[in-house]
Design a protein around this motif. Structure first.
Motif, PDB file in Angstrom:
ATOM      1  N   ILE A 177       0.859  -1.177   0.000  1.00 42.19           N
ATOM      2  CA  ILE A 177       0.000   0.000   0.000  1.00 42.19           C
ATOM      3  C   ILE A 177       0.894   1.225   0.000  1.00 42.19           C
ATOM      4  CG2 ILE A 177      -1.779   1.260   1.260  1.00 42.19           C
ATOM      5  CD1 ILE A 177      -2.610  -1.533   2.421  1.00 42.19           C
ATOM      6  N   ASN A 178       0.941   1.911  -1.140  1.00 48.01           N
ATOM      7  CA  ASN A 178       1.785   3.092  -1.301  1.00 48.01           C
ATOM      8  C   ASN A 178       0.938   4.353  -1.182  1.00 48.01           C
ATOM      9  OD1 ASN A 178       4.231   1.716  -1.774  1.00 48.01           O
ATOM     10  ND2 ASN A 178       3.683   1.389  -3.902  1.00 48.01           N
ATOM     11  N   GLY A 179       0.426   4.598   0.009  1.00 50.70           N
ATOM     12  CA  GLY A 179      -0.296   5.839   0.248  1.00 50.70           C
ATOM     13  C   GLY A 179       0.696   6.970   0.428  1.00 50.70           C
ATOM     14  N   SER A 180       0.215   8.179   0.319  1.00 54.85           N
ATOM     15  CA  SER A 180       1.101   9.320   0.551  1.00 54.85           C
ATOM     16  C   SER A 180       1.462   9.380   2.034  1.00 54.85           C
ATOM     17  CB  SER A 180       0.432  10.623   0.097  1.00 54.85           C
ATOM     18  OG  SER A 180      -0.786  10.816   0.792  1.00 54.85           O
ATOM     19  N   GLN A 181       2.464  10.146   2.379  1.00 54.89           N
ATOM     20  CA  GLN A 181       2.975  10.249   3.749  1.00 54.89           C
ATOM     21  C   GLN A 181       1.833  10.396   4.750  1.00 54.89           C
ATOM     22  OE1 GLN A 181       6.163  10.082   4.828  1.00 54.89           O
ATOM     23  NE2 GLN A 181       5.622  10.475   6.938  1.00 54.89           N
ATOM     24  N   GLY A 182       1.646   9.398   5.595  1.00 52.94           N
ATOM     25  CA  GLY A 182       0.642   9.456   6.647  1.00 52.94           C
ATOM     26  C   GLY A 182      -0.793   9.284   6.179  1.00 52.94           C
ATOM     27  N   GLN A 183      -1.023   8.996   4.892  1.00 57.32           N
ATOM     28  CA  GLN A 183      -2.382   8.855   4.380  1.00 57.32           C
ATOM     29  C   GLN A 183      -3.116   7.739   5.116  1.00 57.32           C
ATOM     30  OE1 GLN A 183      -2.852   7.456   0.323  1.00 57.32           O
ATOM     31  NE2 GLN A 183      -4.894   8.309   0.187  1.00 57.32           N
ATOM     32  N   GLN A 184      -4.357   7.992   5.450  1.00 53.02           N
ATOM     33  CA  GLN A 184      -5.179   6.981   6.103  1.00 53.02           C
ATOM     34  C   GLN A 184      -5.817   6.091   5.050  1.00 53.02           C
ATOM     35  OE1 GLN A 184      -7.787   9.295   8.554  1.00 53.02           O
ATOM     36  NE2 GLN A 184      -6.165   9.837   9.977  1.00 53.02           N
ATOM     37  N   VAL A 185      -5.665   4.781   5.218  1.00 52.28           N
ATOM     38  CA  VAL A 185      -6.200   3.814   4.269  1.00 52.28           C
ATOM     39  C   VAL A 185      -7.011   2.788   5.052  1.00 52.28           C
ATOM     40  CG1 VAL A 185      -5.659   2.123   2.481  1.00 52.28           C
ATOM     41  CG2 VAL A 185      -4.204   4.147   2.749  1.00 52.28           C
ATOM     42  N   ASP A 186      -8.285   2.697   4.740  1.00 53.94           N
ATOM     43  CA  ASP A 186      -9.212   1.781   5.384  1.00 53.94           C
ATOM     44  C   ASP A 186      -9.297   0.511   4.538  1.00 53.94           C
ATOM     45  OD1 ASP A 186     -11.449   0.357   6.272  1.00 53.94           O
ATOM     46  OD2 ASP A 186     -12.704   2.140   6.500  1.00 53.94           O
ATOM     47  N   ILE A 187      -8.792  -0.620   5.070  1.00 50.82           N
ATOM     48  CA  ILE A 187      -8.870  -1.888   4.339  1.00 50.82           C
ATOM     49  C   ILE A 187      -9.838  -2.854   5.017  1.00 50.82           C
ATOM     50  CG2 ILE A 187      -6.587  -1.643   3.293  1.00 50.82           C
ATOM     51  CD1 ILE A 187      -5.548  -3.722   5.338  1.00 50.82           C
ATOM     52  N   THR A 188     -10.725  -2.345   5.868  1.00 49.27           N
ATOM     53  CA  THR A 188     -11.667  -3.220   6.574  1.00 49.27           C
ATOM     54  C   THR A 188     -12.658  -3.879   5.621  1.00 49.27           C
ATOM     55  OG1 THR A 188     -13.171  -1.384   7.082  1.00 49.27           O
ATOM     56  CG2 THR A 188     -11.476  -1.921   8.732  1.00 49.27           C
ATOM     57  N   GLY A 189     -12.882  -3.322   4.452  1.00 54.69           N
ATOM     58  CA  GLY A 189     -13.781  -3.910   3.460  1.00 54.69           C
ATOM     59  C   GLY A 189     -13.053  -4.729   2.409  1.00 54.69           C
ATOM     60  N   LEU A 190     -11.769  -4.994   2.613  1.00 51.45           N
ATOM     61  CA  LEU A 190     -10.960  -5.770   1.679  1.00 51.45           C
ATOM     62  C   LEU A 190     -10.700  -7.152   2.264  1.00 51.45           C
ATOM     63  CD1 LEU A 190      -9.323  -5.723  -0.996  1.00 51.45           C
ATOM     64  CD2 LEU A 190      -7.353  -4.985   0.359  1.00 51.45           C
ATOM     65  N   SER A 191     -11.225  -8.188   1.609  1.00 57.82           N
ATOM     66  CA  SER A 191     -10.923  -9.561   2.031  1.00 57.82           C
ATOM     67  C   SER A 191      -9.523  -9.900   1.524  1.00 57.82           C
ATOM     68  CB  SER A 191     -11.939 -10.542   1.446  1.00 57.82           C
ATOM     69  OG  SER A 191     -13.213 -10.295   1.987  1.00 57.82           O
ATOM     70  N   ILE A 192      -8.669 -10.346   2.423  1.00 56.47           N
ATOM     71  CA  ILE A 192      -7.277 -10.647   2.081  1.00 56.47           C
ATOM     72  C   ILE A 192      -7.029 -12.111   2.428  1.00 56.47           C
ATOM     73  CG2 ILE A 192      -4.868 -10.044   2.484  1.00 56.47           C
ATOM     74  CD1 ILE A 192      -5.914  -7.254   3.392  1.00 56.47           C
ATOM     75  N   VAL A 193      -6.775 -12.912   1.377  1.00 54.18           N
ATOM     76  CA  VAL A 193      -6.623 -14.355   1.527  1.00 54.18           C
ATOM     77  C   VAL A 193      -5.267 -14.770   0.946  1.00 54.18           C
ATOM     78  CG1 VAL A 193      -7.610 -16.597   0.898  1.00 54.18           C
ATOM     79  CG2 VAL A 193      -9.121 -14.627   1.235  1.00 54.18           C
ATOM     80  N   SER A 194      -4.551 -15.630   1.627  1.00 53.53           N
ATOM     81  CA  SER A 194      -3.283 -16.191   1.144  1.00 53.53           C
ATOM     82  C   SER A 194      -2.285 -15.110   0.721  1.00 53.53           C
ATOM     83  CB  SER A 194      -3.529 -17.165  -0.016  1.00 53.53           C
ATOM     84  OG  SER A 194      -4.305 -18.256   0.410  1.00 53.53           O
ATOM     85  N   VAL A 195      -2.241 -14.031   1.482  1.00 59.67           N
ATOM     86  CA  VAL A 195      -1.246 -12.976   1.287  1.00 59.67           C
ATOM     87  C   VAL A 195      -0.383 -12.980   2.541  1.00 59.67           C
ATOM     88  CG1 VAL A 195      -0.859 -10.492   1.044  1.00 59.67           C
ATOM     89  CG2 VAL A 195      -2.712 -11.589  -0.229  1.00 59.67           C
ATOM     90  N   GLU A 196       0.910 -13.172   2.352  1.00 57.06           N
ATOM     91  CA  GLU A 196       1.790 -13.350   3.502  1.00 57.06           C
ATOM     92  C   GLU A 196       2.191 -12.035   4.169  1.00 57.06           C
ATOM     93  OE1 GLU A 196       1.090 -16.887   1.844  1.00 57.06           O
ATOM     94  OE2 GLU A 196       1.896 -15.252   0.652  1.00 57.06           O
ATOM     95  N   THR A 197       2.302 -10.946   3.411  1.00 58.34           N
ATOM     96  CA  THR A 197       2.789  -9.690   3.979  1.00 58.34           C
ATOM     97  C   THR A 197       1.999  -8.510   3.441  1.00 58.34           C
ATOM     98  OG1 THR A 197       5.021 -10.637   4.039  1.00 58.34           O
ATOM     99  CG2 THR A 197       4.845  -8.255   4.308  1.00 58.34           C
ATOM    100  N   ILE A 198       1.661  -7.583   4.348  1.00 56.08           N
ATOM    101  CA  ILE A 198       1.070  -6.303   3.973  1.00 56.08           C
ATOM    102  C   ILE A 198       2.124  -5.248   4.275  1.00 56.08           C
ATOM    103  CG2 ILE A 198      -0.840  -4.685   4.295  1.00 56.08           C
ATOM    104  CD1 ILE A 198      -1.768  -7.518   3.516  1.00 56.08           C
ATOM    105  N   GLN A 199       2.648  -4.599   3.229  1.00 56.24           N
ATOM    106  CA  GLN A 199       3.594  -3.496   3.419  1.00 56.24           C
ATOM    107  C   GLN A 199       2.819  -2.191   3.266  1.00 56.24           C
ATOM    108  OE1 GLN A 199       6.667  -4.175   0.480  1.00 56.24           O
ATOM    109  NE2 GLN A 199       7.800  -5.520   1.846  1.00 56.24           N
ATOM    110  N   PHE A 200       2.926  -1.309   4.270  1.00 61.08           N
ATOM    111  CA  PHE A 200       2.139  -0.080   4.220  1.00 61.08           C
ATOM    112  C   PHE A 200       2.943   1.192   4.442  1.00 61.08           C
ATOM    113  CE2 PHE A 200       1.970  -1.614   8.545  1.00 61.08           C
ATOM    114  CZ  PHE A 200       1.941  -0.479   9.344  1.00 61.08           C
ATOM    115  N   GLY A 201       4.252   1.103   4.458  1.00 59.71           N
ATOM    116  CA  GLY A 201       5.093   2.293   4.544  1.00 59.71           C
ATOM    117  C   GLY A 201       4.704   3.191   5.701  1.00 59.71           C
ATOM    118  N   SER A 202       4.501   4.463   5.417  1.00 59.74           N
ATOM    119  CA  SER A 202       4.144   5.429   6.457  1.00 59.74           C
ATOM    120  C   SER A 202       2.653   5.719   6.490  1.00 59.74           C
ATOM    121  CB  SER A 202       4.919   6.728   6.240  1.00 59.74           C
ATOM    122  OG  SER A 202       4.552   7.305   4.999  1.00 59.74           O
ATOM    123  N   SER A 203       1.860   4.948   5.761  1.00 60.33           N
ATOM    124  CA  SER A 203       0.404   5.125   5.784  1.00 60.33           C
ATOM    125  C   SER A 203      -0.157   4.731   7.144  1.00 60.33           C
ATOM    126  CB  SER A 203      -0.263   4.265   4.709  1.00 60.33           C
ATOM    127  OG  SER A 203       0.131   4.655   3.426  1.00 60.33           O
TER     128      SER A 203
END
Length: 182
Positions: free
Chosen positions: A118-144
């Motif tokens: 997730i390459n949001g801008s510096q400090g950007q708030q990103v809501d992933i509560t409505g995203l089903s995530i299956v068989s993904v080993e890592t979530i990289q979110f930087g400074s979001s």
């Protein structure tokens, strides 16, 4: 749209402009070489689509600005990169925020070591509560700043320097630190 007819040799990146329903990579995997400095130098880039079916190889799908989609990866060490996320109305707050994005749909990584970046801008708030995530080993979110469900917080691995807040029902759980969430 099927990319199965494209020869992979010599093609580093395919940039799909316009709106697409289903995209099927159909065996197309762009050429990757050691001279490429980042994952944005190769792969498939798309701005608006409903569903993408990746291949059984190691794919890179860069999603620019779209926040509602389904991605089905097969085997391979895949990367799904989200960038230039648009602001939207927060279902928690019921108002427009200039720094927040709400991502919905499904990312199924399939077999392999897969990443959602997730390459949001510096400090950007990103809501992933409505995203089903299956068989993904890592979530990289930087400074979001991420808003996640309790299940996501308990079962996924997160890497980043930004903050992570858990949404339980209509409540956002803050920490014992000086939190800021708008």
């Amino acid at each position: 749209l099927s990319l199965s007819g494209l020869p992979a040799a010599g093609i580093r990146k395919v940039n799909l402009k316009g709106a697409f329903g289903k995209i099927d990579l159909g065996g197309f995997v762009p050429t990757v070489d050691s001279m490429m400095s980042s994952s944005s130098d190769f792969g498939v880039e798309v701005r608006s689509f409903d569903e993408a079916l990746l291949t059984s190889k190691s794919d890179t799908l860069r999603i620019v600005g779209d926040t509602g989609f389904t991605v089905r990866a097969l085997a391979g060490d895949d990367q799904v990169l989200l960038s230039d996320l648009a602001s939207s109305i927060s279902p928690v707050m019921g108002m427009m925020t200039s720094r927040g994005a709400v991502v919905t749909g499904l990312v199924d990584g399939g077999a392999g070591n897969d990443k959602l970046v997730i390459n949001g801008s510096q400090g950007q708030q990103v809501d992933i509560t409505g995203l089903s995530i299956v068989s993904v080993e890592t979530i990289q979110f930087g400074s979001s700043t991420l808003l996640v469900t309790q299940q996501q917080a308990d079962t996924l691995t997160f890497e980043g320097t930004g903050r992570k807040f858990v949404r339980v029902g209509n409540t956002i759980e803050l920490s014992d630190e000086a939190d800021s969430f708008t």
